[in-house]
Design an enzyme around this catalytic site. Structure first.
Site, PDB file in Angstrom:
ATOM      1  N   HIS A 123      35.091  20.988 -20.584  1.00 45.56           N
ATOM      2  CA  HIS A 123      33.475  21.373 -19.929  1.00 45.56           C
ATOM      3  C   HIS A 123      32.478  20.542 -20.428  1.00 45.56           C
ATOM      4  O   HIS A 123      32.046  20.641 -18.721  1.00 45.56           O
ATOM      5  CB  HIS A 123      32.825  21.881 -21.380  1.00 45.56           C
ATOM      6  CG  HIS A 123      31.743  22.969 -21.025  1.00 45.56           C
ATOM      7  ND1 HIS A 123      31.672  23.666 -19.592  1.00 45.56           N
ATOM      8  CD2 HIS A 123      30.754  23.133 -22.007  1.00 45.56           C
ATOM      9  CE1 HIS A 123      30.479  24.468 -20.417  1.00 45.56           C
ATOM     10  NE2 HIS A 123      30.281  23.635 -21.350  1.00 45.56           N
ATOM     11  N   HIS A 180      25.926  16.693 -23.411  1.00 48.57           N
ATOM     12  CA  HIS A 180      24.915  17.851 -24.127  1.00 48.57           C
ATOM     13  C   HIS A 180      25.219  19.220 -25.367  1.00 48.57           C
ATOM     14  O   HIS A 180      24.375  19.751 -25.587  1.00 48.57           O
ATOM     15  CB  HIS A 180      24.940  19.230 -22.687  1.00 48.57           C
ATOM     16  CG  HIS A 180      26.173  19.972 -22.622  1.00 48.57           C
ATOM     17  ND1 HIS A 180      27.054  19.928 -21.013  1.00 48.57           N
ATOM     18  CD2 HIS A 180      25.931  21.073 -22.689  1.00 48.57           C
ATOM     19  CE1 HIS A 180      27.877  20.711 -21.652  1.00 48.57           C
ATOM     20  NE2 HIS A 180      27.560  21.529 -21.749  1.00 48.57           N
ATOM     21  N   ASP A 221      25.722  24.097 -17.210  1.00 48.12           N
ATOM     22  CA  ASP A 221      26.434  25.094 -18.172  1.00 48.12           C
ATOM     23  C   ASP A 221      26.697  26.153 -18.192  1.00 48.12           C
ATOM     24  O   ASP A 221      28.072  26.617 -18.340  1.00 48.12           O
ATOM     25  CB  ASP A 221      25.640  24.778 -19.482  1.00 48.12           C
ATOM     26  CG  ASP A 221      26.609  25.175 -20.607  1.00 48.12           C
ATOM     27  OD1 ASP A 221      27.481  24.434 -21.397  1.00 48.12           O
ATOM     28  OD2 ASP A 221      25.476  26.267 -20.916  1.00 48.12           O
ATOM     29  N   GLU A 268      25.023  19.110 -30.885  1.00 47.63           N
ATOM     30  CA  GLU A 268      25.417  20.735 -30.961  1.00 47.63           C
ATOM     31  C   GLU A 268      27.031  21.358 -31.798  1.00 47.63           C
ATOM     32  O   GLU A 268      26.789  22.005 -33.089  1.00 47.63           O
ATOM     33  CB  GLU A 268      25.286  21.890 -29.685  1.00 47.63           C
ATOM     34  CG  GLU A 268      25.218  23.491 -30.564  1.00 47.63           C
ATOM     35  CD  GLU A 268      25.085  24.206 -28.750  1.00 47.63           C
ATOM     36  OE1 GLU A 268      26.079  25.355 -28.963  1.00 47.63           O
ATOM     37  OE2 GLU A 268      24.375  23.724 -28.343  1.00 47.63           O
ATOM     38  N   ASP A 269      28.336  20.593 -31.332  1.00 49.10           N
ATOM     39  CA  ASP A 269      28.950  21.069 -31.568  1.00 49.10           C
ATOM     40  C   ASP A 269      30.514  19.473 -32.212  1.00 49.10           C
ATOM     41  O   ASP A 269      31.362  20.422 -32.992  1.00 49.10           O
ATOM     42  CB  ASP A 269      30.134  21.161 -30.628  1.00 49.10           C
ATOM     43  CG  ASP A 269      29.615  22.966 -30.086  1.00 49.10           C
ATOM     44  OD1 ASP A 269      29.233  23.674 -30.629  1.00 49.10           O
ATOM     45  OD2 ASP A 269      29.717  22.573 -28.538  1.00 49.10           O
TER      46      ASP A 269
END
Length: 690
Positions: A89, A113, A178, A117-118
């Site tokens: 991704h 990016h 995205d 967050e993940d």
């Protein structure tokens, strides 16, 4: 719905020439192999490196290698719902931006990016490894924690992202890429989730892509959303395009004719046929009905210089029959999203109408990639700029006016629901105008904005006291709509307690104005009620006594009346005329009624003023409506020692009010001073004798 069904770009008839599709399976295998040796790039980002070098031949790719290694190790073991390793991704997002010509810092942040967050990677690690700019961009696109914000997580994420975009537009570039990759692979989601994501994309992301000028992303996002939210219309449009593909296309032959014309004129140009995307075909089919072969695409002409654009236009209009109504000059007057081109159309001998777009190669790059094509907004920053306080807001030279307005009003949005609703309404405004302020500055406003919007854009909360405006030098109401290029001067009351009327909400178009007005009305419920329940019938106030006329006619026992049309007072030059009942009416000598009296043969009577200096006069005050205006005018009259015989206030019309006063003056010589005192009352813009 399958991924292919939601991906018009995957079909040959819509694939952009020269674009290499990302092979997710190959990238997945490469990602699973892990890091490579230090002396070469990992195979997985070979596509990115190739696309990046096409736009930036001298780019240093070592930072991309380091970013990929961090992203790959951080996301290792994570899988997407489609079954590919998660690293595919950020790679796909980065490739999209690389093909648009994004510079190295943007691509580095794009690879990272989702790490904060993940994964367990922190912003401090990103800052230490890649610097402040990459850290700022990664933080801007990182979603807020749903556990902290609950249902408000999505609007608050967009609020955070927009604030970051105000400092660096590269944040939104990554978000758009995205969302495009997520939309391309949305077929693995449940239909209801597809619809929810598609609606947010339609209402927020597509308008943002349009405003940032990233047409390459915007058009593909439109087609993907169209396929999900309007499947039946999408299928009929696809069938229409498929049917056209089997017919003879007249556009290549027309393009050859254009090449020949420009070659004979000595103009170096590239001419190509640009097929319309699905949504564009659907739109013109609704407006034109049955489509002909030339309606499925447009001719694009690329030249080297601005002057060549107009040379091409001249040749086309000379050698073909132009359709004048289709001509638009976006070079002299660019769109607010940086777009520049000449648009025209001409008719061929066969009866086809061909639409033509003429632009330079640089204009073409900006038209496709928008702000992405502008590169690093800090590349030309001075050394002193880098030494400024890091806590200060960073100034981005690519920050457009609409974004500045959005950042201003979002601070006043009281809750996430209001922000989300108003944001969608703001982004639905697809045109912008520029008006000039009286001090020489400019204001960027959405099309259809009124003087009320201009007041809040220029003065903020001080606009609560706005009582009127001059547009192009003429007095007008605050509800008047503004046009591109107007000059507006806003008139503010001196009374600090002045506030907006509830009716202003009917004419306010910008979120900043609507939020400010609504907040004031909520905090002043008594004043808000007063402005909405004001009497609409004329208000009359009659004094306790009348006064006799102090004009004397040279006619014994005649009743003398001062004409109401011109209300003469000493020492006006006057004329008298005998009317029915034996009365004499007295007019100022320049009154229009004097000529009428003489024309119908009325008997003229000599008139003179008595020695006494007192007189009666009727004055009309033109003003902008506001609270306490009648009281202030009456007080101004009383301070001059003048008696009010009667007063009439007409109903407000577009925020303007007309007051008529019949006054008894102790001395006619005081009339000019009285009129000046009435004009000095805030909100009054003219006082005249009736």
């Amino acid at each position: 719905m399958s991924a292919e069904a939601t991906n018009p770009e995957a079909r040959p008839e819509l694939r952009r020439r020269g674009r290499t599709r990302l092979d997710l399976r190959r990238l997945g295998r490469a990602a699973l192999l892990g890091p490579t040796s230090r002396d070469r790039l990992p195979d997985a980002i070979g596509h990115v490196a190739e696309a990046h070098r096409a736009h930036h031949p001298d780019a240093d790719l070592s930072i991309l290698r380091r970013a990929y290694l961090l992203a790959e190790t951080s996301h290792r073991g994570q899988m997407r719902k489609s079954g590919e390793p998660y690293i595919t991704h950020p790679l796909a997002v980065t490739l999209i931006l690389a093909e648009l010509g994004a510079e190295t810092t943007t691509l580095t942040a794009s690879l990272l990016h989702d790490t904060v967050e993940d994964t367990d990677v922190t912003l401090e690690q990103v800052r230490a490894e890649f610097g402040d700019e990459v850290c700022f961009i990664v933080d801007g696109v990182t979603k807020v924690e749903k556990i902290d914000y609950g249902a408000a997580a999505e609007p608050e994420t967009f609020r955070k992202m927009l604030v970051a975009t105000g400092n660096d537009v590269r944040v939104m570039s990554i978000k758009l890429a995205d969302r495009l990759h997520n939309m391309r692979t949305l077929g693995v989601m449940r239909p209801e989730k597809q619809a929810r994501i598609a609606k947010v994309t339609r209402d927020v992301l597509i308008p943002l892509a349009e405003r940032l000028g990233v047409q390459a992303l915007k058009t593909e996002l439109e087609d993907l959303v169209f396929a999900i939210l309007h499947p039946e219309e999408y299928e009929s449009t696809r069938a229409l395009i498929a049917a056209h593909a089997g017919e003879r296309d007249p556009l290549p032959a027309i393009a050859d004719s254009v090449r020949g014309v420009l070659r004979d004129a000595g103009i170096a140009a590239e001419v190509e046929v640009r097929p319309r995307h699905f949504v564009s075909v659907h739109r013109i089919s609704r407006t034109r009905g049955e489509l002909r072969g030339s309606d499925f695409g447009r001719i694009l002409v690329l030249v080297g210089e601005n002057a060549d654009c107009y040379a091409v236009l001249g040749e086309l209009h000379t050698c073909f029959t132009p359709v004048v109504s289709e001509f638009k000059d976006f070079i002299a007057t660019p769109k607010f999203n940086l777009y520049q081109s000449l648009h025209t159309a001409f008719a061929t001998r066969e009866g086809y109408v061909a639409e033509v777009i003429v632009r330079t190669r640089q204009m073409h790059r900006v038209a496709e990639a928008g702000v992405v094509a502008l590169g690093n907004p800090y590349a030309t920053a001075t050394p002193d700029a880098a030494a400024t306080d890091p806590d200060e807001e960073r100034v981005d030279p690519t920050r457009p006016g609409w974004l500045s307005r959005l950042l201003d009003w979002q601070q006043s949005a009281p809750d996430p629901d209001t922000f989300w609703t108003v944001l969608r309404a703001e982004l639905a405004q697809d045109r912008e105008i520029t008006v000039f302020r009286a001090d020489g500055g400019t204001l960027g406003l959405p099309a259809g904005a009124s003087c009320i919007d201009a007041a809040y854009a220029q003065h903020g909360e001080a606009a609560h006291g706005c009582i009127g405006a001059r547009v192009n030098g003429r007095l007008t109401s605050l509800s008047s709509s503004l046009s591109d290029g107007d000059t507006v001067q806003l008139l503010l009351a001196q009374d600090a307690s002045s506030g907006p009327a509830a009716e202003w909400l009917d004419h306010a178009r910008t979120p900043a104005a609507r939020i400010a007005i609504s907040s004031w009305l909520e905090s002043h419920p008594d004043r808000a009620l007063a402005t909405t329940s004001a009497a609409r019938a004329p208000l009359s106030v009659v004094g306790a006594r009348g006064g006799g006329a102090n004009a004397v006619a040279d006619l014994p026992d005649a009743t003398v009346r001062l004409a109401g049309c011109c209300t003469p007072v000493p020492p006006d030059a006057v004329a008298g005329f005998l009317v029915r009942g034996g009365a004499v009416t007295v007019h100022r000598i320049h009154c229009a009624a004097v000529a009428q009296m003489r024309a119908v043969g009325r008997t003229s009577v000599a008139v003179h003023w008595r020695a006494t200096a007192d007189c009666r006069v009727t004055l009309r005050a033109e003003s902008f409506g506001r609270p306490h205006l009648l009281a202030d005018l009456t007080e101004a009259i009383a301070r001059e020692g003048v008696e009010v015989v009667s007063a009439t206030v007409e109903p407000p019309v577009e925020q303007r009010v007309r007051h008529s006063y019949t006054l008894q003056l102790p001395d006619a010589a005081g009339l000019p001073a009285l009129m000046r005192a009435m004009r000095d009352v805030p909100g009054v813009y003219d006082v005249s004798r009736v």
